[in-house]
Design an enzyme around this catalytic site. Structure first.
Site, PDB file in Angstrom:
ATOM      1  N   ARG A 234     -29.699 -43.716 -25.123  1.00  0.00           N
ATOM      2  CA  ARG A 234     -30.389 -42.601 -25.775  1.00  0.00           C
ATOM      3  C   ARG A 234     -29.847 -41.296 -25.206  1.00  0.00           C
ATOM      4  O   ARG A 234     -29.616 -41.194 -23.989  1.00  0.00           O
ATOM      5  CB  ARG A 234     -31.905 -42.661 -25.531  1.00  0.00           C
ATOM      6  N   GLU A 263     -29.773 -35.433 -31.598  1.00  0.00           N
ATOM      7  CA  GLU A 263     -29.058 -36.056 -32.713  1.00  0.00           C
ATOM      8  C   GLU A 263     -29.822 -36.077 -34.032  1.00  0.00           C
ATOM      9  O   GLU A 263     -29.233 -36.168 -35.103  1.00  0.00           O
ATOM     10  CB  GLU A 263     -28.648 -37.490 -32.335  1.00  0.00           C
ATOM     11  N   HIS A 295     -24.489 -42.678 -33.562  1.00  0.00           N
ATOM     12  CA  HIS A 295     -25.502 -43.723 -33.376  1.00  0.00           C
ATOM     13  C   HIS A 295     -25.197 -44.942 -34.268  1.00  0.00           C
ATOM     14  O   HIS A 295     -26.007 -45.352 -35.096  1.00  0.00           O
ATOM     15  CB  HIS A 295     -26.908 -43.169 -33.669  1.00  0.00           C
TER      16      HIS A 295
END
Ligand code: NAI
Length: 329
Positions: A234, A263, A295
């Site tokens: 993360r 993000e 991601h």
């Protein structure tokens, strides 16, 4: 049970559609959940969320008002849901506790190899007709020390791959993985030791109160000069400003990032012809030795199938007997 799935994309919708729906009536939206889009959930008893969504305290209150009682996350991580608030409201939340850990572990290895062997730069130079090798020197991974932060499912899969490369494995995790200790040569130590002694560091722990900004200027300054730093966990585990400083000073030789702390406003969207307003991100992206993916660590057929199956199982468990074994407490 009527379900609304937020943040559904072309890449995951077919997998959800192929899962056996049982008692579920499913509708989809590509919009992310936030203060403005919570109203879309009116009349739905269940919703399904993914990492671009934001189920904060106030959003959960709205969802409860609109009748939502069940939330199934299509992810392992649950840092984008205020679990305490959900509990207080009596909204049940379940995640997908495991799906192919190889998807993310292999992506971390991909970032590492691409950075170390300068694959992106080499490709760009070659396309321009420049076949000189002067800028493309990497190092053997064989015999190097790889530090792993978090040896749960993904960290363990990553450790086994790097062990196969002939690396020494150092790890830091409050819960040592006994199964992994039986399988490979691995030494558990402190975060400080991992930082000081590793040629490569890869982050695989969850984001929570303890791990927020766990990587910051104090431990970046401990790292071996030229270390390759990989984060597929993360973004907020890393202090991005400090990472940028460490890159500028050359403490960090290269960084591979599948996640970024802000993000949500960038990843999963189309920003062609738009100016990105995020200054930190723009700086980060400008480094030739930083490789960012949006991601996509989980993006394999096997992982998508696993996520879809477990999400549907969670909803059906609630629809049939009100209890899902993957409920987050
Ligand atoms: P897991 O729960 O199996 O393993 C997490 C490990 O981290 C556990 O062993 C835990 O003890 C350890 N840990 C907790 N606090 C720690 C700390 N302070 N220092 C070191 N270790 C610590 O979880 P899994 O499945 O391996 O996933 C790890 C993370 O990867 C998830 O929380 C998620 O944030 C991220 N992820 C990223 C994806 C992507 O597409 N980039 C997809 C799936 C997960």
């Amino acid at each position: 049970m009527k379900i609304l799935m937020y943040s559904i994309y072309a890449f995951d919708k077919p997998f959800i559609e192929n899962a056996t729906h049982g008692k579920l009536e499913i509708e989809y939206t590509n919009q992310a959940l936030n203060e403005d889009t919570a109203k879309l959930a009116e009349g739905f008893e269940g919703i399904s969320l993914f990492t671009p969504d934001n189920a904060s305290d106030s959003v959960l209150e709205k969802l409860y008002f609109y009748g939502v009682r069940y939330i199934a996350l299509r992810s392992v991580g649950y840092d984008y849901v205020d679990l305490k608030k959900a509990r207080a409201l009596g909204i049940k939340v379940a995640n997908v506790p495991s799906y192919s850990p190889y998807s993310v572990a292999e992506h971390a290895v991909t970032l590492l190899l691409a950075l170390n062997r300068k694959i992106i730069l080499g490709q760009k130079l070659m396309q321009m007709g420049d076949y000189r090798l002067d800028h493309l020197v990497g190092f053997d991974l064989y015999g190097k020390t790889v530090g792993i932060i978090g040896t749960g499912k993904i960290g363990a899969a990553f450790a086994k791959i790097m062990h196969g490369f002939g690396c020494q494995i150092l790890a830091c995790d409050p819960q040592e993985n006994e199964e992994l200790i039986q399988q490979i040569d691995i030494s558990y130590t402190t975060l400080e030791d991992v930082c000081k002694n590793s040629d490569v560091i890869s982050v695989h722990c969850p984001l929570n109160r303890e791990t927020k900004y766990m990587f910051n200027k104090s431990n970046f300054s401990l790292m071996k000069r030229g270390v390759i730093f990989i984060n597929t966990a993360r973004g907020t585990i890393i202090n991005t400003e400090d990472l940028i400083d460490a890159l500028k000073m050359g403490n960090i030789g290269a960084a591979g990032l599948d996640v970024y702390e802000k993000e949500k406003t960038i990843f999963f969207g189309n920003h062609i012809n738009k100016k990105l307003e995020d200054h930190l991100y723009t700086i980060l992206r400008s480094f030739p030795n930083v490789l960012i993916t949006g991601h996509q660590g989980f993006l394999t057929n096997e992982a998508l199938e696993g996520i879809a199956q477990t999400t549907i199982v969670n909803f059906n468990a609630w629809a049939y007997n009100g209890l899902s074994e993957n409920e987050l407490k």
